[in-house]
Design an enzyme around this catalytic site. Sequence first.
Site, PDB file in Angstrom:
ATOM      1  CB  CYS A  61     -21.678 -42.587   6.655  1.00  0.00           C
ATOM      2  SG  CYS A  61     -21.712 -40.885   6.110  1.00  0.00           S
ATOM      3  CB  CYS A  64     -23.914 -40.356   8.549  1.00  0.00           C
ATOM      4  SG  CYS A  64     -24.089 -40.606   6.783  1.00  0.00           S
TER       5      CYS A  64
END
Length: 141
Positions: A61, A64
Amino acid sequence: MQRQIFNVFGNVTRQVRSSQRAFSVTPKKREIFKVQSSEDFDKKVKNSQEPVIVDFFATWCNPCKLLTPRIETIVGEQAGSIKLAKVDIDEHSELALDYDVGAVPVLMVMQNGKEVQRMVGLQDEDKIRAWVATAVKNAKQ
């Protein structure tokens, strides 16, 4: 002559002497940790007496990856008044399901075994800092 090197919290991390090198390292508070199992989560997060931010993330991600240094810096600024637990949703999908994590990143504040705040998605540093400050303030009440 002796030089001292300070970390971001103003603590001496090393002392260097001119004729010989002598190092002294301050004990590091374990404010940030990666959850290893459901039992580890229960022990370190649900049973914690102080508030814990749970960072649900995935290694693939990109938001993230951008959030990680922001939240880790902000938690470090709190000088131990709040902890950060990192939960990889690919390794611990049961925890993600238990806490209704449908997208990442998700930041969640837990206190006394209960969720008290939640933030979804990548946020700017000022918003995260205010959110963490609110969590710390509420924990002291």
